[in-house]
Design an enzyme around this catalytic site. Structure first.
Site, PDB file in Angstrom:
ATOM      1  N   HIS A  30      -2.883  17.729  67.838  1.00 34.95           N
ATOM      2  CA  HIS A  30      -2.574  18.801  66.885  1.00 34.95           C
ATOM      3  C   HIS A  30      -2.049  18.153  65.612  1.00 34.95           C
ATOM      4  O   HIS A  30      -0.859  17.950  65.434  1.00 34.95           O
ATOM      5  CB  HIS A  30      -1.533  19.749  67.483  1.00 34.95           C
ATOM      6  CG  HIS A  30      -1.263  20.965  66.646  1.00 34.95           C
ATOM      7  ND1 HIS A  30      -0.863  22.167  67.183  1.00 34.95           N
ATOM      8  CD2 HIS A  30      -1.331  21.188  65.306  1.00 34.95           C
ATOM      9  CE1 HIS A  30      -0.679  23.056  66.229  1.00 34.95           C
ATOM     10  NE2 HIS A  30      -0.972  22.467  65.063  1.00 34.95           N
ATOM     11  N   HIS A  32      -3.118  18.225  61.326  1.00 35.62           N
ATOM     12  CA  HIS A  32      -3.944  18.664  60.197  1.00 35.62           C
ATOM     13  C   HIS A  32      -4.016  17.516  59.200  1.00 35.62           C
ATOM     14  O   HIS A  32      -2.987  17.094  58.672  1.00 35.62           O
ATOM     15  CB  HIS A  32      -3.347  19.905  59.536  1.00 35.62           C
ATOM     16  CG  HIS A  32      -3.214  21.068  60.467  1.00 35.62           C
ATOM     17  ND1 HIS A  32      -4.184  22.036  60.598  1.00 35.62           N
ATOM     18  CD2 HIS A  32      -2.224  21.402  61.330  1.00 35.62           C
ATOM     19  CE1 HIS A  32      -3.797  22.925  61.496  1.00 35.62           C
ATOM     20  NE2 HIS A  32      -2.606  22.561  61.960  1.00 35.62           N
ATOM     21  N   HIS A 210      -4.795  28.103  67.033  1.00 30.13           N
ATOM     22  CA  HIS A 210      -3.355  28.305  66.876  1.00 30.13           C
ATOM     23  C   HIS A 210      -3.026  29.710  67.374  1.00 30.13           C
ATOM     24  O   HIS A 210      -3.629  30.691  66.929  1.00 30.13           O
ATOM     25  CB  HIS A 210      -2.955  28.198  65.406  1.00 30.13           C
ATOM     26  CG  HIS A 210      -2.984  26.805  64.859  1.00 30.13           C
ATOM     27  ND1 HIS A 210      -4.044  25.951  65.023  1.00 30.13           N
ATOM     28  CD2 HIS A 210      -2.052  26.115  64.134  1.00 30.13           C
ATOM     29  CE1 HIS A 210      -3.778  24.793  64.424  1.00 30.13           C
ATOM     30  NE2 HIS A 210      -2.571  24.872  63.871  1.00 30.13           N
ATOM     31  N   GLU A 213       2.630  30.865  67.710  1.00 24.93           N
ATOM     32  CA  GLU A 213       3.613  30.115  66.921  1.00 24.93           C
ATOM     33  C   GLU A 213       4.630  31.105  66.364  1.00 24.93           C
ATOM     34  O   GLU A 213       5.810  31.062  66.706  1.00 24.93           O
ATOM     35  CB  GLU A 213       2.924  29.353  65.790  1.00 24.93           C
ATOM     36  CG  GLU A 213       3.887  28.561  64.915  1.00 24.93           C
ATOM     37  CD  GLU A 213       3.199  27.872  63.739  1.00 24.93           C
ATOM     38  OE1 GLU A 213       3.849  27.017  63.117  1.00 24.93           O
ATOM     39  OE2 GLU A 213       2.015  28.183  63.450  1.00 24.93           O
ATOM     40  N   ASP A 294       1.877  18.703  60.732  1.00 26.48           N
ATOM     41  CA  ASP A 294       1.752  18.331  59.315  1.00 26.48           C
ATOM     42  C   ASP A 294       2.890  17.372  58.973  1.00 26.48           C
ATOM     43  O   ASP A 294       3.880  17.746  58.324  1.00 26.48           O
ATOM     44  CB  ASP A 294       1.825  19.576  58.426  1.00 26.48           C
ATOM     45  CG  ASP A 294       0.711  20.562  58.726  1.00 26.48           C
ATOM     46  OD1 ASP A 294      -0.409  20.358  58.234  1.00 26.48           O
ATOM     47  OD2 ASP A 294       0.967  21.532  59.475  1.00 26.48           O
TER      48      ASP A 294
END
Length: 557
Positions: A30, A32, A210, A213, A294
């Site tokens: 996971h 980006h 996703h 979350e 990220d």
């Protein structure tokens, strides 16, 4: 292991855990790629392309220190992406991440990219995917990271826009392994993208999404039942629905959890009373993996996420091992490649003393020893003894001492009924390519397992990886070369937190010559301690059994 560690034997429990986390092989599921765009790189690319970002590198760093929620982060994220315009920009972005990931011992990375973020700015789809893919190819060559791409649809846009993106991807399906769903979650449920997911899976792309979350468990249910995803990205909201937890555990659906992301975007603060729930998820039997999401925005890459979760939740070495095993098992690699990386993980645990070493011994010596000679018969009896005690005997697979130990191991196995038993004992021949290409059959007739090396150095490396114990009889240049390589590798292990392999030298042949050599070359006493002279196979076996018992006391996985 790439990250230098402190000697395991000198650590307390907390230090040992930290050292383990830094060195353990990892798979990142996971991440980006746009979220790895550090301010320095963003400004450098922006200057190259004539794109001016507001503020400075330092002001951008400060803006990334805290976010109110997911949308607050996304606003800054999309602003930084505006500098990415040319194929070399996407290459630099990916290559920079892979170089950084190598420091964290990432072996496999399945990486999200957001083509819509760039295409809507006028950047051709081909430019995006070709730059990223070219960097993955170079990264595999330079850093041995097995990377692949997962194309994400932006969920705040329409399904029609997602379908158009999928059509643009058709010429590049050989470069893309799966599809995902990201961007603003609230108000954009998975079912909104049912058609495009069906189209993507019909094209052979693996579906992930996703879910859970910020939105509730119902989004996870939809991702499973409508989009038929193979992994849930984030998924932390499952804790609000015991029935959902039960299903996720039963089906062992992977959750790609991102601790620092959940912390920075206030997920823990708003939904879980501020607590990091990583271990809670793991303790419920969920298939948890740890990832960085990220990292350029959330304060850390994958090792930082592990360290944060460990510090806040009390993760143990055993927990970290389980999470890493979950990650490799949850990749989209072919099963044979998954098994390869799982073995790398097992080898790491053995090297650090966290797992019991295999009952295996590598025996090597002269290729010219003939049946009936003293050297041949001593080696044969030694191998027979070890095989009768359940050890796998490893050698070079052909003549001389190699044949003697293969024959002896076969005799030892047959006396204990192991010859046909799978996974117990065995005779492993590690065959050098310059030999196996010229001879048939491959190896001597006593081998139960054959491993073909790519070249000479690879052969020695493979022998080294098969065993923690080495018994070296007399020989010439080939034997001395093997001994030097094994010795060098064993001396490096303590520098990286590991336990060195044990090397036993046959005293009648080696004692004087070896002591003369090490005295002349002024070998360090610590390096000499890796060797032990032995006079018999029984003595060697006793020393190895004692070492195995001692190491069993420290194993945790």
């Amino acid at each position: 292991v790439l990250t230098k560690l402190t000697g395991v034997q000198e650590m307390n429990q907390a230090e040992r855990l930290k050292s383990y986390i830094k060195g353990v092989p990892k798979a990142e599921l996971h991440l980006h790629i746009e979220g790895t765009l550090e301010p320095e790189l963003a400004f450098r690319i922006g200057e190259r392309n004539g794109v001016r970002l507001e503020g400075t590198v330092e002001s951008h760093r400060k803006r990334r220190q805290s976010f109110k929620d997911l949308q607050d982060f996304l606003d800054l994220y999309y602003e930084a992406c505006s500098v990415l315009q040319k194929e070399e920009d996407f290459y630099d972005l990916m290559y920079s991440y892979l170089r950084r990931a190598a420091v964290d011992n990432v072996f496999v990375a399945e990486i999200f990219f957001d083509p819509q973020t760039h295409v809507e700015r006028g950047v051709p789809f081909d430019v995006v995917v070709n730059g990223l893919h070219r960097a993955l190819v170079d990264g595999y060559r330079d850093f041995s990271i097995k990377g692949s791409l997962i194309m994400c649809f932006l969920r705040h846009l329409s399904e029609e826009a997602a379908i158009e993106t999928l059509e643009q991807a058709r010429p590049h399906l050989d470069k893309i392994v799966g599809v995902g769903l990201d961007s603003g979650e609230l108000g954009n449920p998975p079912k909104k993208f049912e058609r495009v997911y069906k189209m993507a899976t019909n094209l052979g792309l693996k579906p992930v999404a996703h879910a859970g979350e910020e939105a509730g468990p119902d989004y996870i249910w939809e991702a499973l039942d409508v989009l038929h995803v193979k992994r849930i990205d984030h998924g932390v909201q499952c804790l609000k629905d015991p029935r959902l937890v039960e299903r996720l555990v039963s089906e062992q659906v992977p959750l790609t959890v991102c601790p620092l992301s959940n912390q920075k975007l206030q997920v823990y603060a708003r939904y879980f009373g501020g607590r990091n729930i990583t271990k809670e998820l793991l303790d419920k039997g969920l298939r948890v993996t740890i990832n960085s999401d990220d990292p350029a925005y959330f304060g850390g890459y994958i090792t930082d996420n592990f360290l944060s979760a460990a510090a806040e939740t009390g993760l143990t070495v055993k927990d970290v091992y389980a999470i890493c095993r979950n990650a490799f098992s949850s990749t989209f690699l072919p099963q044979i490649e998954k098994e390869h990386y799982l073995r790398e993980l097992e080898h790491f645990n053995v090297a650090l003393g966290c797992a019991a070493p295999p009952r295996s011994i590598s025996i090597f010596g002269s290729r010219s020893a003939q049946p009936g000679s003293e050297a041949y018969e001593i080696a044969r009896e030694a191998a027979k003894l070890f095989a009768s005690r359940g050890f796998r005997v490893v050698n070079g697979g052909y003549s001389g001492i190699m044949e003697a130990t293969s024959k002896g191991a076969a005799e030892g196995m047959s006396t204990t009924g192991q010859l046909q038993a799978k996974g117990v004992g065995g005779i492993q021949g590690v065959l050098a390519p310059r030999v196996f290409r010229q001879r048939k059959p491959l190896g001597n007739s006593f081998l139960t397992h054959r491993m073909i090396a790519r070249n000479l150095s690879d052969r020695i490396h493979r022998v080294f990886r098969c065993s923690e114990y080495f018994l070296v009889f007399g020989g010439t240049v080939g034997t001395i070369t093997e001994l030097m390589v094994v010795w060098n590798a064993a001396t490096l292990r303590p520098l990286y937190g590991g336990i060195p392999q044990k090397i036993f030298l046959w005293r009648p042949f080696w004692e004087k010559a070896f002591l003369d050599f090490t005295t002349a070359t002024k070998v360090y006493a610590a390096d000499m301690a890796l060797f032990q002279f032995v006079d018999s196979a029984e003595e060697t076996l006793e020393l190895i059994e004692k070492d195995l018992a001692e190491r069993a006391k420290t194993t945790v996985v």
